[in-house]
Scaffold this motif. Structure first.
Motif, PDB file in Angstrom:
ATOM      1  N   TYR A 160       0.858  -1.196   0.000  1.00  0.00           N
ATOM      2  CA  TYR A 160       0.000   0.000   0.000  1.00  0.00           C
ATOM      3  C   TYR A 160       0.894   1.246   0.000  1.00  0.00           C
ATOM      4  O   TYR A 160       2.030   1.208   0.509  1.00  0.00           O
ATOM      5  CB  TYR A 160      -0.871   0.042   1.262  1.00  0.00           C
ATOM      6  CG  TYR A 160      -1.643  -1.225   1.536  1.00  0.00           C
ATOM      7  CD1 TYR A 160      -2.928  -1.405   1.030  1.00  0.00           C
ATOM      8  CD2 TYR A 160      -1.083  -2.242   2.311  1.00  0.00           C
ATOM      9  CE1 TYR A 160      -3.640  -2.570   1.288  1.00  0.00           C
ATOM     10  CE2 TYR A 160      -1.789  -3.405   2.575  1.00  0.00           C
ATOM     11  CZ  TYR A 160      -3.061  -3.559   2.066  1.00  0.00           C
ATOM     12  OH  TYR A 160      -3.758  -4.709   2.318  1.00  0.00           O
ATOM     13  N   PRO A 161       0.350   2.384  -0.485  1.00  0.00           N
ATOM     14  CA  PRO A 161       1.156   3.618  -0.457  1.00  0.00           C
ATOM     15  C   PRO A 161       1.445   4.038   0.979  1.00  0.00           C
ATOM     16  O   PRO A 161       0.606   3.866   1.869  1.00  0.00           O
ATOM     17  CB  PRO A 161       0.262   4.660  -1.141  1.00  0.00           C
ATOM     18  CG  PRO A 161      -0.904   3.929  -1.704  1.00  0.00           C
ATOM     19  CD  PRO A 161      -0.983   2.582  -1.069  1.00  0.00           C
ATOM     20  N   LEU A 162       2.624   4.586   1.172  1.00  0.00           N
ATOM     21  CA  LEU A 162       3.050   5.045   2.489  1.00  0.00           C
ATOM     22  C   LEU A 162       2.066   6.048   3.091  1.00  0.00           C
ATOM     23  O   LEU A 162       1.826   6.054   4.307  1.00  0.00           O
ATOM     24  CB  LEU A 162       4.430   5.708   2.323  1.00  0.00           C
ATOM     25  CG  LEU A 162       5.394   5.686   3.481  1.00  0.00           C
ATOM     26  CD1 LEU A 162       5.528   4.303   4.081  1.00  0.00           C
ATOM     27  CD2 LEU A 162       6.759   6.169   2.997  1.00  0.00           C
ATOM     28  N   GLU A 163       1.479   6.864   2.243  1.00  0.00           N
ATOM     29  CA  GLU A 163       0.554   7.900   2.724  1.00  0.00           C
ATOM     30  C   GLU A 163      -0.656   7.284   3.413  1.00  0.00           C
ATOM     31  O   GLU A 163      -1.340   7.939   4.183  1.00  0.00           O
ATOM     32  CB  GLU A 163       0.054   8.788   1.558  1.00  0.00           C
ATOM     33  CG  GLU A 163       1.157   9.485   0.755  1.00  0.00           C
ATOM     34  CD  GLU A 163       1.971   8.539  -0.108  1.00  0.00           C
ATOM     35  OE1 GLU A 163       1.379   7.726  -0.837  1.00  0.00           O
ATOM     36  OE2 GLU A 163       3.238   8.574  -0.028  1.00  0.00           O
ATOM     37  N   GLN A 164      -0.947   6.017   3.089  1.00  0.00           N
ATOM     38  CA  GLN A 164      -2.117   5.368   3.706  1.00  0.00           C
ATOM     39  C   GLN A 164      -1.740   4.599   4.973  1.00  0.00           C
ATOM     40  O   GLN A 164      -2.544   3.811   5.489  1.00  0.00           O
ATOM     41  CB  GLN A 164      -2.735   4.378   2.726  1.00  0.00           C
ATOM     42  CG  GLN A 164      -3.502   5.013   1.599  1.00  0.00           C
ATOM     43  CD  GLN A 164      -4.132   3.950   0.701  1.00  0.00           C
ATOM     44  OE1 GLN A 164      -4.241   2.783   1.077  1.00  0.00           O
ATOM     45  NE2 GLN A 164      -4.535   4.346  -0.478  1.00  0.00           N
ATOM     46  N   ALA A 165      -0.517   4.795   5.487  1.00  0.00           N
ATOM     47  CA  ALA A 165      -0.032   3.929   6.575  1.00  0.00           C
ATOM     48  C   ALA A 165      -0.981   3.897   7.770  1.00  0.00           C
ATOM     49  O   ALA A 165      -1.277   2.818   8.306  1.00  0.00           O
ATOM     50  CB  ALA A 165       1.366   4.366   7.011  1.00  0.00           C
ATOM     51  N   ALA A 166      -1.474   5.054   8.210  1.00  0.00           N
ATOM     52  CA  ALA A 166      -2.348   5.072   9.391  1.00  0.00           C
ATOM     53  C   ALA A 166      -3.626   4.275   9.125  1.00  0.00           C
ATOM     54  O   ALA A 166      -4.048   3.469   9.970  1.00  0.00           O
ATOM     55  CB  ALA A 166      -2.684   6.510   9.766  1.00  0.00           C
ATOM     56  N   GLU A 167      -4.223   4.456   7.950  1.00  0.00           N
ATOM     57  CA  GLU A 167      -5.460   3.725   7.615  1.00  0.00           C
ATOM     58  C   GLU A 167      -5.179   2.222   7.523  1.00  0.00           C
ATOM     59  O   GLU A 167      -5.976   1.413   7.979  1.00  0.00           O
ATOM     60  CB  GLU A 167      -6.044   4.206   6.277  1.00  0.00           C
ATOM     61  CG  GLU A 167      -6.622   5.603   6.283  1.00  0.00           C
ATOM     62  CD  GLU A 167      -5.553   6.688   6.186  1.00  0.00           C
ATOM     63  OE1 GLU A 167      -4.385   6.371   5.846  1.00  0.00           O
ATOM     64  OE2 GLU A 167      -5.866   7.856   6.500  1.00  0.00           O
ATOM     65  N   VAL A 168      -4.034   1.860   6.943  1.00  0.00           N
ATOM     66  CA  VAL A 168      -3.707   0.425   6.797  1.00  0.00           C
ATOM     67  C   VAL A 168      -3.478  -0.190   8.182  1.00  0.00           C
ATOM     68  O   VAL A 168      -3.945  -1.301   8.454  1.00  0.00           O
ATOM     69  CB  VAL A 168      -2.470   0.229   5.879  1.00  0.00           C
ATOM     70  CG1 VAL A 168      -2.072  -1.242   5.819  1.00  0.00           C
ATOM     71  CG2 VAL A 168      -2.759   0.747   4.481  1.00  0.00           C
ATOM     72  N   LEU A 169      -2.803   0.533   9.063  1.00  0.00           N
ATOM     73  CA  LEU A 169      -2.566   0.012  10.419  1.00  0.00           C
ATOM     74  C   LEU A 169      -3.899  -0.202  11.151  1.00  0.00           C
ATOM     75  O   LEU A 169      -4.098  -1.234  11.808  1.00  0.00           O
ATOM     76  CB  LEU A 169      -1.677   0.976  11.206  1.00  0.00           C
ATOM     77  CG  LEU A 169      -0.178   0.832  10.926  1.00  0.00           C
ATOM     78  CD1 LEU A 169       0.575   2.104  11.286  1.00  0.00           C
ATOM     79  CD2 LEU A 169       0.402  -0.357  11.683  1.00  0.00           C
TER      80      LEU A 169
END
Ligand SMILES: Cc1cc2nc3c(=O)[nH]c(=O)nc-3n(C[C@H](O)[C@H](O)[C@H](O)COP(=O)(O)OP(=O)(O)OC[C@H]3O[C@@H](n4cnc5c(N)ncnc54)[C@H](O)[C@@H]3O)c2cc1C
Length: 475
Positions: A211-220
């Motif tokens: 996933y894109p790094l910018e989505q890290a919080a949502e992915v976590l």
């Protein structure tokens, strides 16, 4: 020395021997120690000779299984290395679904032997890791949500204890010893043979989703919530990583830092594909690679990224949950993952691992949801000091949100209090069992438990998160 060398059937290697330089090295290239004797044992009798010889001459002992210990417990300065890497035989009993595994095997050895019978047992996620260190420290991998820790699948073991005795231990014979070697590491003796329970596992549906790094919080957040109800067949860990430059990754992603969920699902492949689909749909991802593969292929998928001879520095903690505060720290530090070999991994610690009570084995953290490892790994030692600071700062920011202790197999040299906090209320019983089986602390080159015959009743208190935990030294 001559009579010792004659009594041993394996190889005795000392300084000056043409193979000494190679034989003294362990997996982490940061470790540069010069033992006075390395014995590549050929049988359990060799191990007994070594233990007696070292005890009588007060030599420090390093036990080496797969050699993967990051603090370098598989070698020592001046003492004796008892190298088990030639003890590699495996006997699978497909009817009883058990495997007898010698103490120097790697997980690649085990997976290969059991897969031929459509069977497997939980091991680590890199095939070159040793069965010995991983199992005695606890041991989790892709099969652990479904079938528990490696040590939970141990049925019996033969152990050479500090007095030079070869003991068979299980739930009935020497049960204290059996309890202690399931999480207490190499403190209690040298396991020459492990007997594991096996499970039907053939092909798995597995692979990373990027996933894109910018989505890290949502992915976590998605990872945390998805795993809460995911069936035990599914194992998945979250990662920050640098995309390796090569197949199967498209060139446009090579060297890019991304976040990812690496998943592996056992059972019926069509059902496994459906279970993992939400991971592949979320985002949308940059790339979704899960597909069916034989279990041993999954187990060696990342071996190429972690060959022997790289420079390692790690820190780790157990987590009750991935809180918003912890997610904020991950989003701040995770994207700085420094090399393609480094790993920020958040592994699940639930499912079957929770079926065993905190005091049922020496491995104590049975009610946490996650364990993270922050590992800086580099072929070039020059930038390691800077990477080490990144690991320390990252860990320090997360530690206040942790359960207080770390997984002993992921600790560096972090001091006694850190070890104690990793065993919680089991520390006292471990110290008492250590006093029974190794009163002189012969096996002390490990996450050491000091012998203390009276300690069993004390230290029942568990750390209440890091606010109640002892302050570890920086490691
Ligand atoms: C690349 C990599 C991947 C990893 N992946 C995982 C993972 O997926 N899951 C996980 O749980 N851990 C994992 N680990 C951590 C691993 O469990 C520890 O590093 C462990 O110590 C490795 O065991 P070893 O036998 O290879 O180590 P060694 O360095 O050989 O041994 C370390 C210590 O373990 C003890 N020991 C080893 N063999 C025996 C034996 N036969 N009898 C008694 N004591 C023994 C001794 O105290 C010894 O000093 C990984 C480590 C690395 C480097």
């Amino acid at each position: 020395m001559d009579s010792f060398a004659r009594a041993v059937r394996g190889r005795v290697i000392q300084p000056g021997h043409p193979e000494y330089e190679a034989a003294r090295r362990v997996y982490n290239a940061q470790i540069d120690r010069r033992p006075s004797i390395i014995v590549q044992c050929a049988c359990a009798a060799d191990v007994i000779h070594c233990v007696n010889y070292a005890r009588e001459r007060k030599l420090e002992i390093a036990i080496r299984g797969g050699g993967h210990s990051a603090p370098g417990f598989g070698t020592c300065a001046d003492g004796m290395v008892i190298d088990l890497s030639r003890l590699r035989s495996i006997r699978v009993d497909p009817d009883r679904r058990t495997a007898q595994v010698e103490g120097g095997c790697t997980w690649g050895d085990v997976d290969n032997a059991t897969h031929a019978h459509g069977l497997a047992t939980p091991g680590g996620v890199i095939s070159t890791t040793g069965v010995g260190g991983l199992t005695t420290g606890g041991g989790f991998g892709y099969l652990s949500r479904r079938y528990g820790l490696a040590c939970d699948n141990l049925l019996s073991a033969t152990v050479v204890t500090a007095d030079g005795q070869l003991r068979t231990t299980d739930a009935v014979r020497e049960p204290d010893l059996f309890w202690a070697i399931r999480g207490g590491g190499g403190n209690f003796g040298i396991v020459t043979s492990f007997e594991f329970r096996l499970h039907p596992v053939t092909d798995v549906y597995a692979g990373p989703v990027l996933y894109p790094l910018e989505q890290a919080a949502e992915v976590l957040r998605f990872f945390r919530d998805f795993m809460r109800t995911a069936p035990r067949e599914l194992s998945a860990f979250f990662a920050f990583l640098m995309v390796p430059p090569g197949a199967p990754f498209p060139e446009a992603l090579w060297g890019k830092t991304v976040c990812a969920i690496m998943c592996a699902c056992t059972g019926d492949l069509a059902a496994a594909e459906a279970i993992t689909r939400p991971l592949c749909d979320f985002g949308p991802p940059l790339l979704a690679l899960p597909h069916p593969m034989p279990y041993p292929i999954l187990q060696s998928l990342f071996d190429g990224l972690l060959p022997r001879g790289l420079h390692h520095y790690w820190k780790a903690d157990f987590m009750h949950d991935l809180t918003e505060e912890a997610i904020a720290e991950h989003v701040k530090f995770g994207p700085q993952v420094p090399t393609v070999n480094s790993a920020v991994h958040i592994y699940p610690m639930d499912g079957a691992i929770h079926d065993v009570g905190s005091t049922d084995t020496a491995f104590a953290y049975r009610d946490v949801r996650f364990v993270h490892i922050l590992a800086a790994v580099t072929p070039d030692p020059a930038p390691l000091p800077a990477y080490r600071e990144w690991v320390r700062n990252y860990w320090a920011a997360l530690h206040p949100h942790s359960a207080g202790g770390g997984y002993v197999n992921f600790l560096m040299d972090e001091g006694e209090e850190r070890i104690a906090s990793s065993y919680m209320g089991n520390q006292g019983r471990l110290a008492a069992i250590k006093a029974k089986y190794d009163p002189e602390n012969l096996f002390r080159l490990n996450q050491n438990i000091k012998p203390s015959p009276c300690a069993a009743a004390s230290s029942r208190r568990r750390p209440q998160g890091p606010s109640g935990a002892a302050q570890p030294k920086s490691g």
